[in-house]
Design an enzyme around this catalytic site. Structure first.
Site, PDB file in Angstrom:
ATOM      1  CB  SER A 175      33.191  89.412 -65.111  1.00 32.65           C
ATOM      2  OG  SER A 175      32.895  88.137 -64.641  1.00 32.65           O
TER       3      SER A 175
ATOM      4  CG  ASP B 149      31.756  89.624 -60.977  1.00 33.94           C
ATOM      5  OD1 ASP B 149      32.060  90.565 -61.723  1.00 33.94           O
ATOM      6  OD2 ASP B 149      31.234  88.570 -61.392  1.00 33.94           O
TER       7      ASP B 149
END
Length: 298
Positions: A38, A186
């Protein structure tokens, strides 16, 4: 000294990494292989393509997070359209604006695809929800019939940053299974701090020094999660999912290679940070990294 680096996810808390990088540069440390999840993937990529800590700060400081909220056009009222898009598109925002920004800053340093980087020098974590597994990009792309060297770095980072329900998942079409789509989100869902990335698979040891940068206190100092309602339960559930996979790697031996930056008063999604908050994060990153290097040896 040449080291490998791994950066944890943490949204806007990544400003603390800027302070950490300033200290690393001042002490003469250089990163060879880099990895992250991320926001950590963004920082890792920026370092790898040649951005300095000062340049990374400027990029993050000038960044308009609101511009990444790229809704799809609709003729129905916004509130209704928002939930329609959530239901059918699986996310409130497309995520294209994020990828375009990433593409722009990477191409400014001459990097478009993983083929523009030394082999194995950048690894990014994402989550394949369709197949229920963690992805290491670009390594695992061959499993989908995709040539890793031709895959855009910006697309890989976007995958790693695609917060479920906030951004639409990114699709990978598996050429080996008739073009079936996998939905990728993610990487923090499965491994928010992939300290294990550069470990030798057999020996479970690192081939060269690895320093990890974590945006949490040491495990023994982590405050217990307070669960009072469904919202706090969901938050605790997500945080547990994102950290449980990594905890076994940050044991007593491996923890000595981690810079723990205890950011407790800022949430990953606090997009409107004040200049004072940014400066406080940078100072915290500098202090913790300075303290770490005084005692670190490999």
């Amino acid at each position: 000294m040449i080291v490998d680096g791994v950066f944890a996810g943490g949204g806007v808390k990544a400003f603390a990494f800027v302070g950490a990088l300033q200290v690393m540069e001042e002490r003469g440390y250089q990163f060879d292989r880099l990895g992250g999840t991320s926001a950590g993937a963004i920082v890792a990529a920026l370092i790898k393509v040649g951005y300095t800590s000062a340049e990374i700060f400027r990029l993050l400081d000038e960044l308009d997070i609101e511009s990444f909220k790229d809704e799809r056009m609709s003729v129905v009222p916004f509130t209704i359209a928002k939930w329609i898009h959530m239901y059918y598109r699986l996310g409130l925002y497309k995520g294209n604006a994020l990828e375009e920004w990433l593409k722009k800053v990477l191409e400014a340093k001459g990097v478009k695809t993983f083929g523009d980087l030394p082999h194995g020098s950048l690894r990014i974590i994402a989550s394949d929800l369709s197949k229920g597994k963690l992805l290491v990009l670009p390594d695992d792309l061959e499993q989908y019939g995709v040539i890793p060297d031709r895959f855009p770095v910006a697309r890989a980072i976007r995958m790693s940053c695609s917060i479920p329900f906030f951004f639409e998942p990114v699709k990978i079409y598996d050429r080996g299974s008739g073009g079936k789509a996998s939905y990728v989100v993610d990487g923090g869902l499965l491994s928010n701090f992939p300290l294990w990335l550069f470990m030798d698979g057999k020996m479970k040891r690192w081939k060269r020094p690895v320093i990890g940068f974590q945006l949490k206190p040491e495990l023994s100092q982590m405050p217990p999660k307070k669960i009072k309602n469904a919202v706090t339960l969901y938050r605790a559930l997500f945080e547990t999912m994102s950290s449980a996979h990594d905890i076994k790697y940050v044991d007593t031996d491996d923890a000595k290679n981690v810079v723990f930056i205890p950011v407790l008063d800022v949430k990953a999604t606090d997009f409107e940070l004040s200049e004072e908050q940014k400066e406080n994060l940078i100072v915290l990153g500098k202090e913790e990294t300075t303290h770490f290097l005084k005692n670190w040896s490999y």
